[in-house]
Design an enzyme around this catalytic site. Structure first.
Site, PDB file in Angstrom:
ATOM      1  N   GLY A  41       0.835  -1.191   0.000  1.00 41.26           N
ATOM      2  CA  GLY A  41       0.000   0.000   0.000  1.00 41.26           C
ATOM      3  C   GLY A  41       0.870   1.241   0.000  1.00 41.26           C
ATOM      4  N   GLY A 234      13.731   9.555 -11.809  1.00 43.01           N
ATOM      5  CA  GLY A 234      14.249   8.200 -11.672  1.00 43.01           C
ATOM      6  C   GLY A 234      15.528   8.128 -10.871  1.00 43.01           C
ATOM      7  N   ASP A 264       7.500   5.862  -2.503  1.00 45.01           N
ATOM      8  CA  ASP A 264       6.859   6.094  -1.203  1.00 45.01           C
ATOM      9  C   ASP A 264       7.910   6.413  -0.150  1.00 45.01           C
ATOM     10  OD1 ASP A 264       4.482   5.295  -2.511  1.00 45.01           O
ATOM     11  OD2 ASP A 264       4.869   3.199  -1.984  1.00 45.01           O
TER      12      ASP A 264
END
Length: 348
Positions: A41, A234, A264
């Site tokens: 998640g 990136g 994240d």
């Protein structure tokens, strides 16, 4: 503290976390003899890394009244995140994703339609812990889950007459598999992002959404309102466009075991820096250092480097940091043994 980071409350990360099945060891799903169960998640990943950095944080979501939901809740709680406000839905299941690795990249199959988290809605914002948060963190994934989830984001990003009582962080996190093929993702995600206080977007996903020739500056022109816009290029660098100027910090070279979760982790590191009121370039460095933790593990959440080592790297002069970057001259990476290689963005 930046004026748009209001109050002294904790961070609240809102969004779906699923149970995840993947071949162990990684191989084509059809030939796998064993599957590994984990959790996946984006928002709970951010919450876990914030907790690793010592930031008070809660994860707000809903899970099914099932074994997978209990597994997810326990895994997020074990990282030091407050999960006491996560709802248990007796009528809807916990979402599930299945990874299918291949030489050309990992395909992801979602089983999240009608999940417990897809029923989240604006009512969450009137309850704890959202009501007392200093910062709410969302991603564009939530906007794709259901009309009620879209309404939740619209409400969170709609400033009342006196201004929002909290800041809002938004990671674009475009997942094409969750959106219809009518181009609506580009419109919806741009509108949501431009109403947040802090925005994260990958240059590659911005180009896929809004134009193949976009540069970081062009992304800023499309999203002029956020106080902070971070464009991640990136393995090369990340650039923060702020009210005080533009700041670019190179990424670190490191071994990439799996790229899933690195975005994240970067967001959590950068937000930690902002919450500690450090200069923006230092916050970008902390984002890169935290991303390394995700890049070096088979999964979304890996251990941070030793705190003393983090502090030493954060304190390096700019030229010394640049020498440790993806384009630096040293032959070995600063945090592992082989050069960084790029990889596709990952689920969920």
């Amino acid at each position: 503290m930046k004026p748009w980071l209001r109050g002294a409350g904790r961070v609240v990360c809102v969004g779906e976390t699923m149970a995840a099945l993947s071949p162990d060891p990684p191989q084509a799903l059809e030939s796998a003899a064993r599957l590994r169960l984990s959790v996946a998640g984006a928002e709970s990943n951010v919450a876990m890394y914030l907790a690793d950095h010592g930031v008070p944080v809660a994860w707000l979501s809903a899970l099914g009244d099932d074994a997978l939901g209990r597994r997810v809740r326990a895994a997020v709680a074990a990282a030091g995140v407050d999960v006491s406000h996560v709802r248990t839905d007796a009528h809807r299941p916990t979402g599930l994703m299945l990874k299918d690795p291949a030489p050309t990249g990992t395909r992801v199959h979602y089983y999240r339609t009608g999940s417990a988290a897809s029923a989240l809605g604006p009512g969450l914002l009137d309850e704890e812990p959202a009501g007392s948060a200093s910062l709410l963190h969302f991603t564009g994934i939530t906007a794709a889950l259901s009309p009620s989830c879209r309404a939740l984001l619209d409400a969170a990003l709609a400033p009342p007459p006196a201004g929002r009582p909290h800041a809002v962080s938004f990671d674009v996190n475009h997942r094409p598999a969750l959106w219809p093929g009518d181009g609506s993702a580009a419109t919806v995600l741009r509108a949501l992002a431009d109403r947040a206080d802090i925005v994260f977007v990958g240059l590659d996903e911005a180009q896929a959404l809004w134009g193949a020739d976009l540069t970081g500056s062009a992304v800023r022109a499309l999203l002029p309102r956020p106080a902070v816009l971070v464009v991640k290029d990136g393995a090369h660098a990340a650039t923060a466009f702020t009210e005080d100027g533009v700041h670019t910090v190179p990424a670190l070279r490191t071994t990439v075991v799996e790229p899933v979760g690195a975005g994240d982790a970067f967001a959590a590191g950068f937000l930690t820096g902002l919450l500690r009121d450090v200069p923006v370039p230092r916050a970008l460095r902390l984002g890169h250092l935290t991303a390394v933790s995700a890049l070096q593990v088979t999964g979304d959440h890996g251990p941070l480097p030793d705190p003393a080592r983090i502090e030493r790297l954060l304190a390096l002069p700019d030229d010394a940091w640049a020498a440790l970057g993806a384009s630096g001259s040293r032959s070995s990476p600063p945090l592992s043994g082989r050069p960084l290689r790029s990889g596709p963005p990952g689920p969920p």
